[in-house]
Design an enzyme around this catalytic site. Structure first.
Site, PDB file in Angstrom:
ATOM      1  CB  CYS A 309    -110.832  70.595   5.309  1.00 49.03           C
ATOM      2  SG  CYS A 309    -112.499  71.927   6.009  1.00 49.03           S
ATOM      3  CD  GLU A 339    -113.756  64.114   1.485  1.00 50.06           C
ATOM      4  OE1 GLU A 339    -113.318  65.459   1.049  1.00 50.06           O
ATOM      5  OE2 GLU A 339    -114.663  64.149   1.876  1.00 50.06           O
ATOM      6  CB  THR A 377    -117.026  66.696   2.952  1.00 45.70           C
ATOM      7  OG1 THR A 377    -115.884  67.579   1.747  1.00 45.70           O
ATOM      8  CG2 THR A 377    -116.068  66.068   3.766  1.00 45.70           C
ATOM      9  CB  SER A 436    -114.609  65.613  -5.505  1.00 45.05           C
ATOM     10  OG  SER A 436    -116.216  65.493  -5.685  1.00 45.05           O
TER      11      SER A 436
HETATM   12  S1  SF4 Z   1    -115.370  71.588   0.352  1.00 46.25           S
HETATM   13 FE1  SF4 Z   1    -115.864  72.007   2.706  1.00 46.25          FE
HETATM   14  S2  SF4 Z   1    -114.573  69.927   3.717  1.00 46.25           S
HETATM   15 FE2  SF4 Z   1    -113.905  70.491   1.316  1.00 46.25          FE
HETATM   16  S3  SF4 Z   1    -111.946  72.254   1.503  1.00 46.25           S
HETATM   17 FE3  SF4 Z   1    -114.263  73.205   2.033  1.00 46.25          FE
HETATM   18  S4  SF4 Z   1    -115.260  73.498   3.404  1.00 46.25           S
HETATM   19 FE4  SF4 Z   1    -113.721  71.749   3.759  1.00 46.25          FE
END
Ligand code: SF4
Length: 521
Positions: A309, A339, A377, A436
């Site tokens: 992402c 991540e 994130t 998460s």
């Molecule tokens: S939750 Fe946020 S960081 Fe994770 S894939 Fe979706 S937009 Fe990207």
């Protein structure tokens, strides 16, 4: 007075049945098995009536049954298994029941099936067909090929008595294609089926206790974010362009439905690059990878497509920048998350994981004036804020990320979950256990004071959660497909009228562009 008339009269007198469960079992043996099963669930569990063998007897009783003041109707008995993988004693919970002309849906089938599985029973959900004769040999195979799991001689007729009230049909397999009714194993199959019917009793009682009209408050936004949509599209396009198999390092996003759907199309999910054959295409997941993984892929000459992402990639870039400027980077996140592993790998000597405010005191930066912090994130906003506060207290000059690391999708979903939790008796969060951001949504609702559970789908809903609950808040993690939310609402509709409304705290219109390798469709 016939037995049915007597039962009807008793039911009319009984305040229990007026608000409870009526079970129709064609044979006396079947009725006795269910009755024994219900017995342990208390005197109010429900009433069992014997309705007689075959469609003619069932039809003769249907109109009188319809008049009974029950709240929920279950048809329970044994049946002939048609699918080759069914075994005697397996339970089939009807998703719909048909006589070949009329189809009656049993919308709460997945809820009941989940309850039965948690009781340790082998359960399938599927179509049940009512016929007027014993199904044998070639007809058995022909019907199985149409997707029917079980054939019986009463269910579709008795089910009409539900007349719009919640309906469940449970058939315990007594005979199978390789152990037909007239065979040496037939008696054993019948006994196994009766044992399963008895064991199903408590789950039927809980199903009936969960019946009721409800409100569902949908949190908005919920479900897929831009990063997840992009990652899924990358794998789909790679499959279209290169043909299966396409290897994906780790789960493309943390959701079992997404992974299963892509596996069906030919994606192969692996934990490490060593599992990818030379020359095969490989996609890196939305959670990102460390530079060591990219180096390994280059060394192997693998064709890679990066589905990281862009908002995760931004955190990676910040880690590299702070590290090259000589900072110790405190990464606020959860150990073991992919991540976090990817971000730690960007500068292993300069990034330290901080999971709690207490971890902050253990940091030993070479220069306390050069500390920066970044965040995973998908953290909970309030939890991460507490740790950031502890960092700033100990290191007043600590540098924060240029913009919030907790992404827009995580933040929006948490705020929407909080909004519905405030007005709900219960919050259900659709998402897989390793997601998460879905787990954080559960915690967010719980911190708002409302009971909340994570469910991968309707079958994870424990029926006891629903008893006495009139308003359910419903949301979904950023990796959970919208269809799962629809499935949950449909299943709840099988327990009574459901009024759905939506609490939208903001709308999202973010789209991320695709990597050049898959841009040409
Ligand atoms: S939750 Fe946020 S960081 Fe994770 S894939 Fe979706 S937009 Fe990207």
């Amino acid at each position: 007075m016939t037995r049915l008339q007597a039962a009807t009269a008793r039911a009319r007198r009984s305040p229990v049945t007026r608000s409870g469960l009526l079970v129709c079992a064609p044979l006396r043996l079947e009725a006795r098995a269910v009755r024994r099963g219900l017995r342990g669930s208390g005197p109010e569990a429900g009433q069992v009536v014997t309705t007689g063998y075959g469609p003619r007897r069932a039809g003769a009783r249907e109109a009188a049954l319809r008049q009974q003041p029950f709240a929920a109707l279950a048809v329970a008995g044994t049946g002939g298994g048609l699918a080759a993988d069914l075994r005697p004693g397996d339970l089939v919970v009807a998703s719909e029941v048909t006589d070949g002309h009329t189809v009656l849906p049993c919308a709460s089938a997945s809820l009941l099936a989940g309850e039965l599985r948690r009781a340790g029973l082998r359960v399938r959900v599927g179509r049940v067909l009512t016929v007027d004769h014993l199904v044998r040999g070639a007809e058995r195979e022909r019907l199985a090929a149409t997707g029917v799991l079980v054939a019986d001689m009463e269910s579709a007729v008795l089910a009409r008595a539900a007349d719009g009230r919640p309906l469940a049909v449970v058939r315990a397999v007594s005979d199978t294609p390789d152990r037909p009714l007239v065979s040496p194993g037939a008696l054993g199959g019948g006994l196994a089926a009766l044992r399963s019917l008895r064991a199903a009793g408590p789950a039927l009682a809980r199903w009936a206790a969960a019946v009721g009209d409800r409100q569902v408050l949908l949190a908005g936004p919920r479900s897929f974010c831009a990063g997840v949509e992009r990652a899924i599209e990358i794998v789909e396009r790679a499959l279209d362009q290169q043909g299966p198999p396409v290897y994906v390092r780790k789960q493309i996003v943390h959701n079992s439905h997404v992974v299963a759907g892509l596996e069906e199309r030919g994606a192969i999910f692996v934990d490490e690059l060593s599992e990818v054959p030379d020359g095969a295409p490989v996609v890196f997941s939305a959670h990102g990878v460390s530079p060591a993984v990219r180096t390994e892929a280059d060394r192997r000459g693998l064709t890679t497509v990066d589905a990281t992402c862009p908002l995760v990639a931004k955190v990676h870039a910040e880690a590299r920048r702070f590290a090259s400027d000589g900072y110790l980077v405190a990464l606020i996140g959860h150990e073991g998350h992919e991540e976090v592993e990817g971000t730690l790998g960007e500068a292993p000597d300069s990034v330290a994981l901080v999971q709690t405010a207490a971890d902050v005191s253990a940091l030993q930066p070479p220069d306390p004036g050069k500390v920066a912090y970044l965040m995973q994130t998908t953290l909970a906003e309030d939890e991460a804020a507490d740790i950031a506060e502890a960092l700033r207290e100990r290191f007043p000059a600590a540098r924060a990320p240029g913009s919030d690391d907790i992404c827009y999708a995580t933040t929006n979903r948490q705020r929407a979950a909080r909004a519905v939790a405030a007005d709900s008796d219960l919050v259900l969060v659709a998402g897989s256990a390793n997601s998460s951001n879905s787990v954080r949504l559960v915690e967010t609702a719980q911190r708002a004071g409302t009971t909340a559970y994570l469910i991968d789908g309707p079958s994870d809903i424990e029926l006891s959660w629903l008893a006495g609950v009139s308003t359910i808040g419903l949301t979904a993690g950023a990796s959970a497909p919208p269809a799962v939310v629809e499935d949950i609402v449909t299943a709840l509709r099988g327990l009574g009228t459901v009024e759905v409304s939506e609490r939208v705290i903001t709308t999202e219109n973010i789209r991320f562009s695709l990597p050049k390798e898959v841009r040409q469709s």
